[in-house]
Scaffold this motif. Structure first.
Motif, mmCIF file in Angstrom:
data_model
loop_
_atom_site.group_PDB
_atom_site.id
_atom_site.type_symbol
_atom_site.label_atom_id
_atom_site.label_comp_id
_atom_site.label_asym_id
_atom_site.label_seq_id
_atom_site.Cartn_x
_atom_site.Cartn_y
_atom_site.Cartn_z
ATOM 1 N N LEU A 1 -6.606 -40.900 2.441
ATOM 2 C CA LEU A 1 -7.749 -40.072 2.820
ATOM 3 C C LEU A 1 -8.724 -39.934 1.654
ATOM 4 O O LEU A 1 -9.944 -40.043 1.834
ATOM 5 N N TYR A 2 -8.189 -39.724 0.454
ATOM 6 C CA TYR A 2 -9.028 -39.610 -0.743
ATOM 7 C C TYR A 2 -9.813 -40.908 -0.987
ATOM 8 O O TYR A 2 -11.013 -40.880 -1.229
ATOM 9 N N LEU A 3 -9.130 -42.032 -0.915
ATOM 10 C CA LEU A 3 -9.793 -43.324 -1.151
ATOM 11 C C LEU A 3 -10.855 -43.604 -0.092
ATOM 12 O O LEU A 3 -11.947 -44.082 -0.408
ATOM 13 N N LEU A 4 -10.566 -43.284 1.153
ATOM 14 C CA LEU A 4 -11.521 -43.493 2.223
ATOM 15 C C LEU A 4 -12.756 -42.617 2.018
ATOM 16 O O LEU A 4 -13.897 -43.087 2.117
ATOM 17 N N THR A 5 -12.547 -41.352 1.679
ATOM 18 C CA THR A 5 -13.654 -40.420 1.445
ATOM 19 C C THR A 5 -14.496 -40.866 0.252
ATOM 20 O O THR A 5 -15.718 -40.840 0.299
ATOM 21 N N THR A 6 -13.831 -41.297 -0.802
ATOM 22 C CA THR A 6 -14.536 -41.761 -1.992
ATOM 23 C C THR A 6 -15.386 -42.992 -1.679
ATOM 24 O O THR A 6 -16.535 -43.082 -2.098
ATOM 25 N N ASN A 7 -14.836 -43.940 -0.932
ATOM 26 C CA ASN A 7 -15.586 -45.147 -0.579
ATOM 27 C C ASN A 7 -16.781 -44.840 0.310
ATOM 28 O O ASN A 7 -17.846 -45.427 0.155
ATOM 29 N N ILE A 8 -16.631 -43.903 1.252
ATOM 30 C CA ILE A 8 -17.742 -43.518 2.119
ATOM 31 C C ILE A 8 -18.832 -42.849 1.298
ATOM 32 O O ILE A 8 -20.016 -43.150 1.457
ATOM 33 N N ALA A 9 -18.434 -41.948 0.395
ATOM 34 C CA ALA A 9 -19.417 -41.259 -0.456
ATOM 35 C C ALA A 9 -20.155 -42.258 -1.340
ATOM 36 O O ALA A 9 -21.377 -42.171 -1.512
ATOM 37 N N PHE A 10 -19.434 -43.230 -1.911
ATOM 38 C CA PHE A 10 -20.084 -44.236 -2.751
ATOM 39 C C PHE A 10 -21.030 -45.098 -1.936
ATOM 40 O O PHE A 10 -22.145 -45.401 -2.378
ATOM 41 N N ALA A 11 -20.631 -45.493 -0.730
ATOM 42 C CA ALA A 11 -21.490 -46.335 0.112
ATOM 43 C C ALA A 11 -22.791 -45.604 0.441
ATOM 44 O O ALA A 11 -23.866 -46.215 0.429
ATOM 45 N N ASP A 12 -22.712 -44.306 0.701
ATOM 46 C CA ASP A 12 -23.913 -43.513 0.983
ATOM 47 C C ASP A 12 -24.803 -43.431 -0.258
ATOM 48 O O ASP A 12 -26.011 -43.625 -0.166
ATOM 49 N N LEU A 13 -24.204 -43.162 -1.405
ATOM 50 C CA LEU A 13 -24.940 -43.102 -2.667
ATOM 51 C C LEU A 13 -25.593 -44.446 -2.971
ATOM 52 O O LEU A 13 -26.771 -44.519 -3.329
ATOM 53 N N LEU B 1 -29.089 -46.355 -16.403
ATOM 54 C CA LEU B 1 -28.780 -44.974 -16.052
ATOM 55 C C LEU B 1 -29.713 -44.438 -14.973
ATOM 56 O O LEU B 1 -30.925 -44.662 -15.037
ATOM 57 N N PHE B 2 -29.123 -43.705 -14.017
ATOM 58 C CA PHE B 2 -29.876 -43.047 -12.955
ATOM 59 C C PHE B 2 -29.471 -41.581 -12.903
ATOM 60 O O PHE B 2 -28.321 -41.234 -13.176
ATOM 61 N N ASP B 3 -30.401 -40.731 -12.513
ATOM 62 C CA ASP B 3 -30.108 -39.317 -12.308
ATOM 63 C C ASP B 3 -29.262 -39.192 -11.035
ATOM 64 O O ASP B 3 -29.624 -39.729 -9.990
ATOM 65 N N LYS B 4 -28.144 -38.486 -11.126
ATOM 66 C CA LYS B 4 -27.239 -38.392 -9.987
ATOM 67 C C LYS B 4 -27.862 -37.626 -8.823
ATOM 68 O O LYS B 4 -27.617 -37.945 -7.662
ATOM 69 N N ASN B 5 -28.673 -36.619 -9.103
ATOM 70 C CA ASN B 5 -29.224 -35.777 -8.042
ATOM 71 C C ASN B 5 -30.476 -36.372 -7.403
ATOM 72 O O ASN B 5 -30.605 -36.390 -6.188
ATOM 73 N N THR B 6 -31.396 -36.882 -8.213
ATOM 74 C CA THR B 6 -32.663 -37.403 -7.677
ATOM 75 C C THR B 6 -32.642 -38.919 -7.479
ATOM 76 O O THR B 6 -33.545 -39.462 -6.844
ATOM 77 N N LEU B 7 -31.646 -39.592 -8.071
ATOM 78 C CA LEU B 7 -31.508 -41.056 -8.056
ATOM 79 C C LEU B 7 -32.649 -41.762 -8.784
ATOM 80 O O LEU B 7 -32.883 -42.945 -8.603
#
Length: 177
Positions: free
Chosen positions: A14-26, A145-151
């Motif tokens: 579940l953790y790996l799946l959630t992490t991969n989904i979050a990364f794909a969105d980012l 480097l990119f800003d995590k919040n504003t990208l």
């Protein structure tokens, strides 16, 4: 014992799946932001070893740039897409470098940055910064480097020809002006 093991495996999956989904969105948001970027203007702080310089830059994709340093040498760095010129007006000197031999070839080439993001996971994500690392054919490392919040683009880190650490940090970024 087996139930505990199954629970641990399920939590890990579940953790790996959630992490991969979050990364794909980012990753998708970052790609969209970069794709929409035509120009950047900003102030910068550059540090090479212990020496710090400030100034402002304008970038127009692909491969065009002008940076003016606020120093006594009246230094400017200009890229016309093929050559990088370092101009020191005070000394009436101009140094030319093929852009392909400099980290600016990656920084000023949107497609190279997009391919880096599409094909790699970030090397570092913290509360403020997303970092991607590019290694060229000669094993030179470039961290973007990119800003995590504003990208937004926040700068880069690399080594110069003399193996000095180079940090180039962006502030007051304006996009597509």
């Amino acid at each position: 014992m087996i139930k505990k093991f199954n629970l641990i495996i399920q939590i890990l999956c579940l953790y790996l799946l959630t992490t991969n989904i979050a990364f794909a969105d980012l990753q998708k948001k970052l790609i969209n932001k970069i794709t929409a970027t035509k120009t950047l203007s900003f102030n910068f702080k550059q540090q090479i070893a212990e020496k710090e310089e400030i100034g402002n830059c304008f970038i127009k994709y692909p491969l065009l740039m002008r940076c003016d340093y606020q120093n006594l040498k009246q230094k400017s760095v200009i890229s016309n897409g093929k050559t990088v010129a370092v101009i020191k007006k005070k000394y009436n000197k101009i140094y030319y470098y093929p852009i392909k031999t400099t980290p600016l070839f990656t920084i000023l080439n949107k497609e190279k940055i997009l391919n880096l993001i599409r094909n790699n996971k970030p090397t570092k994500i913290d509360s403020n910064i997303i970092e991607f690392e590019f290694i060229d054919k000669k094993s030179n490392k470039l961290k973007i480097l990119f800003d995590k919040n504003t990208l937004e683009f926040k700068g880069w880190e690399t080594k110069d020809a003399y193996s000095n650490s180079v940090s180039f940090l962006i502030s007051n970024l304006k996009t597509n002006n």
